[in-house]
Enzyme design. Sequence first.
Site, PDB file in Angstrom:
ATOM      1  N   GLU A 272     -11.230 -10.926  -2.060  1.00 51.92           N
ATOM      2  CA  GLU A 272     -10.936 -10.083  -0.902  1.00 51.92           C
ATOM      3  C   GLU A 272     -12.228  -9.446  -0.384  1.00 51.92           C
ATOM      4  O   GLU A 272     -12.646  -8.388  -0.877  1.00 51.92           O
ATOM      5  CB  GLU A 272      -9.980  -8.949  -1.297  1.00 51.92           C
ATOM      6  CG  GLU A 272      -8.614  -9.412  -1.723  1.00 51.92           C
ATOM      7  CD  GLU A 272      -7.556  -8.372  -1.360  1.00 51.92           C
ATOM      8  OE1 GLU A 272      -6.632  -8.736  -0.624  1.00 51.92           O
ATOM      9  OE2 GLU A 272      -7.668  -7.220  -1.782  1.00 51.92           O
TER      10      GLU A 272
ATOM     11  N   HIS B 291      -8.457  -3.228  -6.763  1.00 50.27           N
ATOM     12  CA  HIS B 291      -8.390  -3.348  -5.300  1.00 50.27           C
ATOM     13  C   HIS B 291      -9.530  -2.534  -4.689  1.00 50.27           C
ATOM     14  O   HIS B 291      -9.859  -1.455  -5.188  1.00 50.27           O
ATOM     15  CB  HIS B 291      -7.035  -2.841  -4.798  1.00 50.27           C
ATOM     16  CG  HIS B 291      -6.824  -3.177  -3.350  1.00 50.27           C
ATOM     17  ND1 HIS B 291      -7.383  -2.428  -2.348  1.00 50.27           N
ATOM     18  CD2 HIS B 291      -6.151  -4.196  -2.754  1.00 50.27           C
ATOM     19  CE1 HIS B 291      -7.050  -2.977  -1.185  1.00 50.27           C
ATOM     20  NE2 HIS B 291      -6.312  -4.047  -1.401  1.00 50.27           N
TER      21      HIS B 291
ATOM     22  N   LYS C  39       0.852  -1.207   0.000  1.00 43.87           N
ATOM     23  CA  LYS C  39       0.000   0.000   0.000  1.00 43.87           C
ATOM     24  C   LYS C  39       0.883   1.251   0.000  1.00 43.87           C
ATOM     25  O   LYS C  39       1.997   1.215  -0.495  1.00 43.87           O
ATOM     26  CB  LYS C  39      -0.979  -0.040   1.183  1.00 43.87           C
ATOM     27  CG  LYS C  39      -1.707  -1.392   1.271  1.00 43.87           C
ATOM     28  CD  LYS C  39      -2.930  -1.364   2.132  1.00 43.87           C
ATOM     29  CE  LYS C  39      -3.525  -2.766   2.161  1.00 43.87           C
ATOM     30  NZ  LYS C  39      -4.868  -2.829   2.638  1.00 43.87           N
TER      31      LYS C  39
ATOM     32  N   GLU D 119      -9.716  -0.649  -2.214  1.00 46.54           N
ATOM     33  CA  GLU D 119      -9.365   0.731  -1.830  1.00 46.54           C
ATOM     34  C   GLU D 119      -9.411   1.656  -3.044  1.00 46.54           C
ATOM     35  O   GLU D 119      -9.738   2.826  -2.934  1.00 46.54           O
ATOM     36  CB  GLU D 119      -7.986   0.754  -1.143  1.00 46.54           C
ATOM     37  CG  GLU D 119      -8.081   0.191   0.270  1.00 46.54           C
ATOM     38  CD  GLU D 119      -6.804  -0.430   0.798  1.00 46.54           C
ATOM     39  OE1 GLU D 119      -5.725  -0.172   0.237  1.00 46.54           O
ATOM     40  OE2 GLU D 119      -6.896  -1.190   1.793  1.00 46.54           O
TER      41      GLU D 119
ATOM     42  N   SER E 128      -6.829  -9.516   5.981  1.00 47.45           N
ATOM     43  CA  SER E 128      -6.416  -9.825   7.361  1.00 47.45           C
ATOM     44  C   SER E 128      -5.701 -11.171   7.533  1.00 47.45           C
ATOM     45  O   SER E 128      -5.902 -11.866   8.531  1.00 47.45           O
ATOM     46  CB  SER E 128      -7.611  -9.729   8.320  1.00 47.45           C
ATOM     47  OG  SER E 128      -8.060  -8.391   8.391  1.00 47.45           O
TER      48      SER E 128
ATOM     49  N   GLY F  31      -7.894  -5.186   6.327  1.00 45.46           N
ATOM     50  CA  GLY F  31      -7.388  -4.297   7.374  1.00 45.46           C
ATOM     51  C   GLY F  31      -8.215  -4.288   8.653  1.00 45.46           C
ATOM     52  O   GLY F  31      -8.021  -3.436   9.514  1.00 45.46           O
TER      53      GLY F  31
HETATM   54  P1  PGA Z   1      -4.900  -6.600   4.739  1.00 45.05           P
HETATM   55  O1  PGA Z   1      -5.028  -6.051   3.264  1.00 45.05           O
HETATM   56  O2  PGA Z   1      -4.020  -7.807   4.698  1.00 45.05           O
HETATM   57  O3  PGA Z   1      -4.298  -5.468   5.528  1.00 45.05           O
HETATM   58  O4  PGA Z   1      -6.273  -6.945   5.214  1.00 45.05           O
HETATM   59  C1  PGA Z   1      -5.211  -6.901   2.181  1.00 45.05           C
HETATM   60  C2  PGA Z   1      -5.165  -6.116   0.903  1.00 45.05           C
HETATM   61  O5  PGA Z   1      -5.290  -4.889   0.933  1.00 45.05           O
HETATM   62  O6  PGA Z   1      -5.001  -6.690  -0.170  1.00 45.05           O
END
Ligand code: PGA
Length: 240
Positions: A160, A88, A10, A90, A202, A166
């Site tokens: 995901e 993704h 990230k 995000e 996570s 996160g």
């Molecule tokens: P994370 O993120 O492992 O912090 O949950 C996964 C990702 O953003 O692909």
Amino acid sequence: MKKIVALNLKMNLGYEEALEYVNTIKDKISDTYEVIFFPSAIFLHLFKKSGYQIGSQNVHYENKGAFTGEISPYQLKTSGIDYTIVGHSERRLYFKEDDKLINKKVIGALKNNLKVILCVGETDEERRLKKTALVISNQIERALKNIDSFDLRDVIIAYEPVWAIGSGKTPSKEEIADAIKFIKKIIFQRYDINIRVLYGGSVNKDNIKTIMNIENVDGILVGSSSFNPNYLISMIDIID
Ligand code: PGA
């Protein structure tokens, strides 16, 4: 085929930290897995020196043009970068990327022979409304529009769940197995090929071994647990 360990750093690390990170991971991660680091674009070259596979967290769909601030698939490929993440959550959430844009990005990346990790997954609300299968299926169908089964060989899907990213929360073993089986089934029905599917959200020291051993899981996409290189190395050691 080796299982994939994809690491999404990230928007983290300063320059000195990135240097130290690369020095720390060098030769430390077992080659039992296909390890791919996704650092910020500014550190792609630095990470290339680590000897692991490197990918971009994002990509534009055009090769060249007046798109200030963007990085093209052509620029990535000609810089020796082999992978890119597309879609993704995000980027979907904070940068308003929709399925149509994601589809263009997948096509642009594949045209340049980049391998794509396409992220899909339901939100918390969609999960509560039991819409997981519908959401995933729609995301996949729209993201892969006008892409044929030949090109699909360079696509890996990462399941995901948005609520798991996160948050420290993960779906049950059965839920992960079911979602991955479902993704493989719809791809096989539509394209007659077996696609690789990762789980992301996570993943940490406590659950990595269980998740990597779930039936049909071809690997993991890790965010937060990759930010500290020493933690990352010891986490991957646990799988073996
Ligand atoms: P994370 O993120 O492992 O912090 O949950 C996964 C990702 O953003 O692909």
